[in-house]
Scaffold this active site. Structure first.
Site, PDB file in Angstrom:
ATOM      1  N   ALA A   1      -9.542   5.273   5.098  1.00 32.90           N
ATOM      2  CA  ALA A   1      -9.386   6.487   5.906  1.00 32.90           C
ATOM      3  C   ALA A   1     -10.702   7.218   6.111  1.00 32.90           C
ATOM      4  O   ALA A   1     -11.448   7.467   5.174  1.00 32.90           O
ATOM      5  CB  ALA A   1      -8.371   7.448   5.290  1.00 32.90           C
ATOM      6  N   GLY A   2     -10.965   7.548   7.355  1.00 33.95           N
ATOM      7  CA  GLY A   2     -12.127   8.359   7.689  1.00 33.95           C
ATOM      8  C   GLY A   2     -13.343   7.562   8.127  1.00 33.95           C
ATOM      9  O   GLY A   2     -14.261   8.114   8.732  1.00 33.95           O
TER      10      GLY A   2
ATOM     11  N   GLY B   1      -7.884   8.777  10.562  1.00 37.81           N
ATOM     12  CA  GLY B   1      -8.126   8.838  11.995  1.00 37.81           C
ATOM     13  C   GLY B   1      -9.207   9.806  12.420  1.00 37.81           C
ATOM     14  O   GLY B   1      -9.478   9.969  13.602  1.00 37.81           O
TER      15      GLY B   1
ATOM     16  N   LYS C   1       0.871  -1.182   0.000  1.00 37.74           N
ATOM     17  CA  LYS C   1       0.000   0.000   0.000  1.00 37.74           C
ATOM     18  C   LYS C   1       0.900   1.220   0.000  1.00 37.74           C
ATOM     19  O   LYS C   1       1.721   1.402   0.909  1.00 37.74           O
ATOM     20  CB  LYS C   1      -0.882   0.002   1.248  1.00 37.74           C
ATOM     21  CG  LYS C   1      -1.741   1.269   1.366  1.00 37.74           C
ATOM     22  CD  LYS C   1      -2.550   1.284   2.655  1.00 37.74           C
ATOM     23  CE  LYS C   1      -3.139   2.678   2.887  1.00 37.74           C
ATOM     24  NZ  LYS C   1      -3.751   2.802   4.218  1.00 37.74           N
TER      25      LYS C   1
ATOM     26  N   ASN D   1      -9.142   1.074  10.223  1.00 38.18           N
ATOM     27  CA  ASN D   1      -8.116   0.822  11.231  1.00 38.18           C
ATOM     28  C   ASN D   1      -8.465   1.514  12.547  1.00 38.18           C
ATOM     29  O   ASN D   1      -8.865   0.888  13.510  1.00 38.18           O
ATOM     30  CB  ASN D   1      -6.744   1.286  10.707  1.00 38.18           C
ATOM     31  CG  ASN D   1      -5.608   0.952  11.670  1.00 38.18           C
ATOM     32  OD1 ASN D   1      -5.818   0.410  12.736  1.00 38.18           O
ATOM     33  ND2 ASN D   1      -4.389   1.278  11.279  1.00 38.18           N
ATOM     34  N   THR D   2      -8.370   2.842  12.563  1.00 40.65           N
ATOM     35  CA  THR D   2      -8.550   3.597  13.808  1.00 40.65           C
ATOM     36  C   THR D   2      -9.843   3.250  14.539  1.00 40.65           C
ATOM     37  O   THR D   2      -9.843   3.043  15.757  1.00 40.65           O
ATOM     38  CB  THR D   2      -8.555   5.109  13.490  1.00 40.65           C
ATOM     39  OG1 THR D   2      -7.320   5.436  12.869  1.00 40.65           O
ATOM     40  CG2 THR D   2      -8.733   5.934  14.744  1.00 40.65           C
TER      41      THR D   2
END
EC number: 2.8.1.10
Lengths: 259, 259, 259, 259
Positions: free
Chosen positions: D185-186, D159, D98, D207-208
């Site tokens: 993301a987001g 995040g 990635k 992830n986050t």
């Protein structure tokens, strides 16, 4: 507000509403739209400019005192954009140039990279370059470094009237760019224009929503008022949003004394 | 626009921005806010009106020519609202009354049913009744039947500045009510006010966002411009949103001829 | 999650997805939809129930173990709703009743006040009453006082599939009501259902979006998963939103050591 | 659904939820999160991989059968990204990579142009390249031409948990790209993940929101369900939104016969 001047390329603008010449049912309405809106900068596709032109020439409808912003509509590469810009300047259209490089014919999304290349070349040649781009913070910083006089991020696809769909990305440009940020494309309603200015945009460019309204002269005025409203609110520091309610009026015990 | 008059209770208003007296750090700013905004109707909580009052009386700051809209802030029942309204009229505040009946002290949500009851009673007594309500179409039709002169649906909780959170419900009122629809509460930015007017609201009431701005005089002006902008756009018929892009300028083959 | 039981009217439900019988192209798909979705409560309009009915009776398609929630669709007053409820119980449909009182034939918005009246009467008679309402906090507290077993606020007009347009009003109910809050109407996508559960709703009712999908059995399963997902996220405490970015991975100096 | 396989780089994935190793309070939770979520691809910053590492090595927590997606977090240029990718492959992390190239340390916005350069180089070298980018349609087509195995547009800053702020731009990628579109993301809530899949995204990377939840194992499961729900709804063709209401149940004349 009178001393709230936006400076681009050494020119001062007291109006923060930029307009366009495309899509008018009748170009003869353009001067009245300019008068009603107070717009001091108007974009025009070079193809519509014809040096030998007779009454059909759109430039005949743009009064002196309004800055011409020729655009490179139709360009598919940096090279084509550069060539169009040079033709425009040679034709007496001045130093301002809005770079549009578009390869996607359906959504008309700008080609950020070719736009950056053209920006560098034309800035070197002394043009006042306003690149039309997808709002990409990293690219915007490069445009600044390449000599852009402003950046023009899109709010939504050209002509879609959908407003500030990219607001969160535009906000990053506003926060981080040294050059003016002019929101372009997608603004379909005065409330969209006001919202862009409230966010801190330096100006907006509105074409389709004015030109295709039933009454473009009234609509031009409406957008001008909205732009001023948003700008004033930005300068006057708006109050914050609040999760809870806050009473405007005294709430409790009004009748307590007499009960 | 000069002949675009909003009529409520037999009075004509050329300004569609209603304002309020609550929350000003200094009431002496109210006249200048009224001048800058052109607002012709201002709401005031009866508690703040004191017939025997000296310089502290908020009414001293409201110039003649501005219609007073006393409100029943503090009322927890229809009965209390009715009583406050009568006191206001007896005190010389005129026939207009904004009914606020609120039992929820955290979110200040209106009590629609008690408001309906008070509306019926006061309309019978010849008041010009403007009920502040949650935007409920069925209730709004009953308010009309009960004699309301307008309906005032909330956009978001009072003082929250969050804008038109209830837009989809307000739209039903605008489409279906015979009496004017005045969006009240929650409007925190000029763009919110413009958006309400673009939807077809007849007016908006803005208090907190003006009164608590760093510069209420400038903010009042900003809201006034936004309201006019939204109204003009509504009258000039805005263009529709589009899923796809539509070119403003000719796109293809610009340089084709010379290639 | 197995011990996360929703209790309404003394019945425990491990599924928080309520479904409906309306609008299926073929009622024979209902049992498979119930199996795929795991839904344990299904609403049915009394008109569709015919005691003497042959194969066309929708009840024949509802397996034992699924709680029947007859609704008063077609009622225009509290009195009519009460009459329908009694007929439903007399017909052996059990004690649960969803009150729908609708006078607006275009947007099908509920009549909150008539619904409140019917709720009081039927709760007194021992029904388990689930009133379908516009999300009005003051009214919701009165419904609780009148004996409602749950409140069912609408997210958007029935059948519109537009999602949680009234989210900010529903949030007030979730925060303040003692009885379960079941979001009903407007939920068109699994993401809408998940969002309602993430907000803290106790359950959702989905009819149109499942029944009119090309594959209602698959769509029923999709909504069931989304409801569970939203519920789990609510229970597992989601992380907060953040204005700025926060790196997931170490960002700086990766190659510093070897440079 | 079992035969609904996503193929990237010749590998088939039945789970469309990609996860990450960053931000876990305790890496020992990673295997349980992978089990609960069923995720078959997990990203890890190369810096966290240490060939000589003892128990602290994050790779020890990734079971066989889960595809490793090393990322170039920390790279500020294409050259650095390329170097990190080669190190990852040399360390036995496989062919997947990635690409993250980030110069903006506050909002962590990707550098689209450097990412494109790295993509071309690494694809030539036989890597399976997944570039993380701002959703720019023109760039995405170039990434395809350069050999990208998928594109990973951001929904909101890393995040931030703010969801699909760039939805309208991502939609263009989904509509026009040949390679899979993985929203990265987001994504902060299951409803965000479901919405991305309903739009037609091929997968999401979260992830986050999982790693920082109070219970990452439960949250991993919640996201997995939401992804499946959104995917099923996409495949089952959701019903369209409607401006007006559409009755679920027969509305009129219920009691007409007996009246």
């Amino acid at each position: 507000m009178d001393d709230d001047v936006l400076t681009i390329g050494g020119h001062g603008f007291t109006s923060r509403l930029f307009t366009g010449t495309g899509k008018f049912a009748d170009d003869a309405r353009i001067p009245r739209m300019l008068a009603s809106s107070g717009s001091q900068m108007i974009t025009v596709a070079l193809r519509r400019i014809d040096a030998e032109a007779g009454p059909g020439n759109v430039l005949d409808h743009i009064p002196p005192g309004v800055t011409l912003l020729p655009n490179t509509s139709g360009a598919r590469t940096a090279e084509e954009a550069v060539r169009i810009a040079r033709i425009a300047r040679a034709a007496g259209c001045g130093d301002f140039i809005k770079i549009e490089v578009i390869t996607d014919t359906k959504y008309l999304m700008p080609d950020n990279w070719e736009t950056l290349k053209a920006t560098g070349i034309l800035a070197e040649e002394g043009f006042v370059v306003l690149p039309y781009v997808l709002p990409d913070l990293t690219l915007a910083k490069r445009l600044e470094d390449a000599g852009a006089a402003a950046v023009m991020p899109l709010g939504a696809p050209i002509g879609s009237n959908r407003g500030l769909e990219t607001a969160s990305l535009i906000a990053l440009l506003i926060e981080n760019c040294r050059v003016p940020v002019v929101v372009d494309a997608g603004i379909g309603r005065p409330s969209h224009a006001a919202a862009a200015m409230e966010m801190g945009a330096d100006a907006v460019l509105v074409n389709t929503a004015i030109a295709t309204a039933e009454d473009p002269v009234a609509m031009g005025r409406a957008f001008a008022l909205a732009v001023t409203a948003g700008r004033m609110a930005f300068l006057a520091r708006m109050a914050e949003e609040s999760r809870e309610a806050r009473a405007s009026s005294p709430l409790t015990g009004f009748l307590g004394a007499e009960d």
